[in-house]
Design a protein around this motif. Structure first.
Motif, short mmCIF file in Angstrom:
data_model
loop_
_atom_site.label_atom_id
_atom_site.label_comp_id
_atom_site.label_asym_id
_atom_site.label_seq_id
_atom_site.Cartn_x
_atom_site.Cartn_y
_atom_site.Cartn_z
N ASP A 58 30.73 4.33 35.93
CA ASP A 58 30.71 3.34 34.84
C ASP A 58 29.43 3.40 34.01
O ASP A 58 29.41 2.95 32.87
CB ASP A 58 30.90 1.93 35.39
CG ASP A 58 32.32 1.65 35.85
OD1 ASP A 58 33.24 2.45 35.54
OD2 ASP A 58 32.52 0.63 36.55
N THR A 59 28.35 3.96 34.56
CA THR A 59 27.09 4.05 33.80
C THR A 59 27.14 5.12 32.72
O THR A 59 26.39 5.05 31.76
CB THR A 59 25.90 4.38 34.72
OG1 THR A 59 26.03 5.72 35.22
CG2 THR A 59 25.75 3.38 35.85
N GLU A 74 20.53 1.50 35.03
CA GLU A 74 20.76 0.98 36.37
C GLU A 74 22.21 0.58 36.52
O GLU A 74 22.77 -0.10 35.66
CB GLU A 74 19.86 -0.22 36.66
CG GLU A 74 19.96 -0.68 38.10
CD GLU A 74 18.86 -1.64 38.51
OE1 GLU A 74 18.90 -2.09 39.65
OE2 GLU A 74 17.99 -1.95 37.69
N MET A 75 22.82 1.01 37.60
CA MET A 75 24.23 0.69 37.82
C MET A 75 24.40 -0.71 38.38
O MET A 75 23.46 -1.29 38.94
CB MET A 75 24.85 1.70 38.77
CG MET A 75 24.44 1.54 40.21
SD MET A 75 25.30 2.66 41.28
CE MET A 75 23.90 3.60 41.87
N LYS A 76 25.60 -1.22 38.24
CA LYS A 76 25.96 -2.50 38.83
C LYS A 76 25.82 -2.39 40.36
O LYS A 76 26.19 -1.36 40.94
CB LYS A 76 27.40 -2.85 38.47
CG LYS A 76 27.90 -4.14 39.04
CD LYS A 76 29.34 -4.39 38.66
CE LYS A 76 29.85 -5.62 39.38
NZ LYS A 76 31.29 -5.80 39.18
N ASP A 77 25.30 -3.40 40.97
CA ASP A 77 25.14 -3.45 42.43
C ASP A 77 24.35 -2.26 42.98
O ASP A 77 24.64 -1.73 44.05
CB ASP A 77 26.50 -3.53 43.14
CG ASP A 77 27.28 -4.77 42.77
OD1 ASP A 77 26.65 -5.81 42.49
OD2 ASP A 77 28.53 -4.72 42.76
N ASN A 84 30.85 2.51 40.35
CA ASN A 84 29.72 1.94 39.61
C ASN A 84 28.86 3.03 38.97
O ASN A 84 28.36 2.85 37.87
CB ASN A 84 28.87 1.05 40.52
CG ASN A 84 29.56 -0.24 40.88
OD1 ASN A 84 30.49 -0.67 40.22
ND2 ASN A 84 29.11 -0.88 41.95
#
Length: 84
Positions: free
Chosen positions: A38-39, A3-6, A35
Motif C-alpha cells: 500500500d505504500t 512509513e507504512m500503516k502499523d 501494508n
C-alpha cells in the motif's frame, strides 16, 4: 521514505515463532505485506534478520517487485555512492 500503516506491528516471525505457530504467523505476514504494498515503495527497510527472512519470503510470493533490505545495507550503499 514512506512509513507504512502499523509499522510497529510484528511480521509474524519473532525468531522461531513463525515456524512453530504458522497458523498465527501467516495472517500477520499477509497484513504486513499488504501494508508494504500500500505504500508504493520499491524497498522495504528492516532492522531484524528474522523480519528480513519473513517479509522477504512474503514479498517474493506476493510482490516480487518490492525488495527487502536491512538498514545497514541501505546505509552502506549510500556511503559507497557518496564516495564515488
Amino acid at each position: 521514505f514512506v512509513e507504512m500503516k502499523d509499522a510497529d506491528h510484528c511480521c509474524g516471525m519473532a525468531g522461531a515463532f513463525g515456524m512453530k505457530y504458522v497458523e498465527i504467523s501467516m495472517p500477520l505476514l499477509e497484513k504486513k505485506v499488504n501494508n508494504i504494498k500500500d505504500t508504493g515503495a520499491e524497498v522495504c527497510a528492516v532492522a531484524c534478520p528474522a523480519c528480513m527472512m519473513q517479509i522477504g519470503g512474503g514479498l517474493d510470493k506476493q510482490a516480487p517487485n518490492i525488495k527487502v533490505k536491512h538498514v545497514a545495507d541501505i546505509l552502506a550503499e549510500n556511503i559507497a555512492a557518496r564516495g564515488r
